[in-house]
Design an enzyme around this catalytic site. Sequence first.
Site, mmCIF file in Angstrom:
data_model
loop_
_atom_site.group_PDB
_atom_site.id
_atom_site.type_symbol
_atom_site.label_atom_id
_atom_site.label_comp_id
_atom_site.label_asym_id
_atom_site.label_seq_id
_atom_site.Cartn_x
_atom_site.Cartn_y
_atom_site.Cartn_z
ATOM 1 N N TRP A 36 -82.924 -15.832 19.165
ATOM 2 C CA TRP A 36 -83.947 -15.659 18.135
ATOM 3 C C TRP A 36 -83.176 -15.251 16.888
ATOM 4 C CZ3 TRP A 36 -85.901 -11.754 14.948
ATOM 5 C CH2 TRP A 36 -87.159 -12.009 14.380
ATOM 6 N N GLU B 291 -101.577 -15.819 16.677
ATOM 7 C CA GLU B 291 -100.279 -16.072 17.324
ATOM 8 C C GLU B 291 -100.221 -17.435 17.992
ATOM 9 O OE1 GLU B 291 -98.003 -12.663 19.636
ATOM 10 O OE2 GLU B 291 -100.149 -12.570 19.958
ATOM 11 N N LYS C 129 -90.635 -12.488 22.352
ATOM 12 C CA LYS C 129 -91.421 -11.468 23.036
ATOM 13 C C LYS C 129 -90.916 -10.049 22.785
ATOM 14 C CE LYS C 129 -94.048 -10.610 27.091
ATOM 15 N NZ LYS C 129 -95.297 -10.676 26.295
ATOM 16 N N GLU D 195 -107.018 -6.992 18.188
ATOM 17 C CA GLU D 195 -106.216 -7.673 19.201
ATOM 18 C C GLU D 195 -106.687 -9.133 19.355
ATOM 19 O OE1 GLU D 195 -103.565 -7.474 20.563
ATOM 20 O OE2 GLU D 195 -103.680 -8.727 22.334
ATOM 21 N N ASN E 296 -76.769 -9.779 22.046
ATOM 22 C CA ASN E 296 -78.155 -9.499 21.669
ATOM 23 C C ASN E 296 -78.132 -8.207 20.866
ATOM 24 O OD1 ASN E 296 -80.959 -9.054 21.618
ATOM 25 N ND2 ASN E 296 -80.931 -8.084 23.630
ATOM 26 N N GLY E 297 -78.679 -8.242 19.643
ATOM 27 C CA GLY E 297 -78.683 -7.042 18.806
ATOM 28 C C GLY E 297 -78.147 -7.359 17.419
ATOM 29 N N CYS F 64 -83.275 -12.219 21.645
ATOM 30 C CA CYS F 64 -82.239 -13.017 22.298
ATOM 31 C C CYS F 64 -82.142 -12.610 23.778
ATOM 32 C CB CYS F 64 -80.843 -12.856 21.705
ATOM 33 S SG CYS F 64 -80.768 -13.215 19.947
ATOM 34 N N HIS G 21 -116.754 -4.077 2.377
ATOM 35 C CA HIS G 21 -115.911 -3.467 1.343
ATOM 36 C C HIS G 21 -114.832 -4.425 0.854
ATOM 37 C CE1 HIS G 21 -117.876 0.356 1.861
ATOM 38 N NE2 HIS G 21 -117.688 0.275 3.168
ATOM 39 N N ARG H 80 -87.517 -14.576 25.173
ATOM 40 C CA ARG H 80 -86.883 -13.632 24.253
ATOM 41 C C ARG H 80 -86.390 -14.298 22.973
ATOM 42 N NH1 ARG H 80 -85.559 -8.941 26.958
ATOM 43 N NH2 ARG H 80 -84.069 -8.388 25.353
ATOM 44 N N LYS I 201 -104.134 -12.260 18.741
ATOM 45 C CA LYS I 201 -103.901 -13.274 19.782
ATOM 46 C C LYS I 201 -104.209 -14.650 19.216
ATOM 47 C CE LYS I 201 -102.383 -11.620 21.954
ATOM 48 N NZ LYS I 201 -101.496 -10.663 22.417
#
Length: 602
Positions: A74, A485, A597, A478, A100-101, A2, A501, A27, A482
């Site tokens: 968010w 996402e 983010k 990575e 926020n939190g 947020c 395996h 955010r 990416k």
Amino acid sequence: MCGIIAHVGDREALDPLVTGLEKLEYRGYDSAGIAVKNGHGLDVWKCSGQVSDLKRTIDTVESNATLGIGHTRWSTHGPPTDENAHPHTDDSDRVAAVHNGIIENYETLKEKLSEDGYEFTSDTDTEVIPNLISYYLDRGNEPLAAFEHAVSDLDGSYAIATVIEGSDSIFAARQGSPLVLGLEEDNYYLASDVPAFLGQTDTVLYLDDGDVLEVRSDGVEIIDEEGHLAQREVEQVDWQPGETEKAQFDHYMLKEIHNQPESLQKTLEGRFDRDRGEIDLDLEIDLSGVESVQLVACGTSYHAAMFGASLLNQCGVSARAIRASEYDVSAGTPSEETLCIAVTQSGETADTLTALKRAKKAGATSLAVTNVVQSSAAREADEPIYIRAGPEIGVAATKTFSSQAVTLTLLSQYLAEITDGGEPLDTLEELVSDLSELSDAVEQVLQTSGAERLSRTYLNEKAYFFIGRGLGCSVAKEGALKFKEVTYEHAEGFASGELKHGPLALVTERTPVFTICVDDSQKTVTNAEEAKTRGAPIVAVCPPDHEVVDTADEHLYVPDMHPVCSYLLANVQLQLLSYYSATELDRAIDKPRNLAKSVTVE
Ligand code: F6R
């Protein structure tokens, strides 16, 4: 999670609030809202959806208000509906709050307030805040006292900003979630992050946990957690407003990929001496007694941590990258000879901060490798090392991965030099020399990359696999993160030797295998061949004269440099591949669904 913004001053508030929300949308983008104090009371506009939806709602509003708060969400408690959007008001509409939190004891507080007749209309934890303030106002407290009483009842993490009818102040508090004050003559901005007001001012004041603030157009009063009036240092940030604009690029992600030659230069500036092959991180802390290293991080930062751990181990320094969310169940107990390195772009990721605090409590020495000056991780650690990548707005991290990996590369060689049993790479001179050419090499990759064409060749496949070994494994992971996402396609990154395996069962002619191989690892070439034999198209991400070229159907070439550099260049190729694939699929590249983010909840 947020974003919050607040403004009070002698100028109209709606404009900077909307601009702030646009800058903070990375955010969270489930819902957005604004509350301003007008002559007649509070006006609140909010809706589910993005800031652009909110803008349509307030397009025709004419407001002279000079004081207000805003929020982009968010969702944690309750789905992204209009009712759950912030700001939340008390049941008599005297108080509006953004948060926020997480308020951990909100159920108990809600029950108590409900018994006292306060009514709730949302599923959120936040709604208890304005009602608590209202409760204390109803018992004869002045606004500041009512706010302080309410805040002292809260358990959890929060950054809060409120407006209260009849008062010309913003009341705010910080506990475990970021909040920074921007100061411009006669105008103040409070926000979760500096880009929210960077267009107005670069003069800032970072708040501490436990701080409560009253901000008026003529000044700020800060009360610390002991209840004393506090002074905080005023600083200038060295980010430029243009750095938070998209400029000529369609997306922040593409801009930030293209920004890497510059951001890497800043990361490296003054940190090594090419002629003497020496590294100087200008650290004050004495790390010579370090016997082992734990690198704690999440997501992309975890992949950079893997990169760093791999290099440290190559240099005889015992190191482990640990997913921060798993720290308490898998890290064991660090000792006083352990160095814990929190790797975090934002410096605010809750899982990473918790792991860092645990390590410190056990006696470990700590560093924070972070992008955000004065972030929570930077303050929590014994010393921060800033990666200096500049603001990153795209939700998918790109340039910060490169800067983190480069910073950890320098740190690994420094630690190898100063600790017992450590020995810098015997190719250090070549490494240092190639690092000084890295920005140019990134530029070359950006100019010549075949990723855009390749993204069309392999569109709509069943799954996308990325394999690599050692440093290449962190790049493979990575690359896959990416890709998933921003394209929403199934992608996985594997240590190349692991393919046989289990994952090989998934390999078909509809699963391209991106093989990252820049050094002389024959094993990865063999693993690529094993996948090819099962029908998989192979895309080699490698220097042009690498042996894997013959196995591959397609190629993404990188300059042949020291493996550290070539692997980072391979990652740039994969960033471009993800970006262009997502463009072909028309995805919300800068705001992928369900993500945000900065993840400030565990
Ligand atoms: C992926 C991404 C996330 C972050 C993760 C940690 O593109 O951005 O996986 O890397 O949430 O964030 P920081 O680095 O801020 O701790």
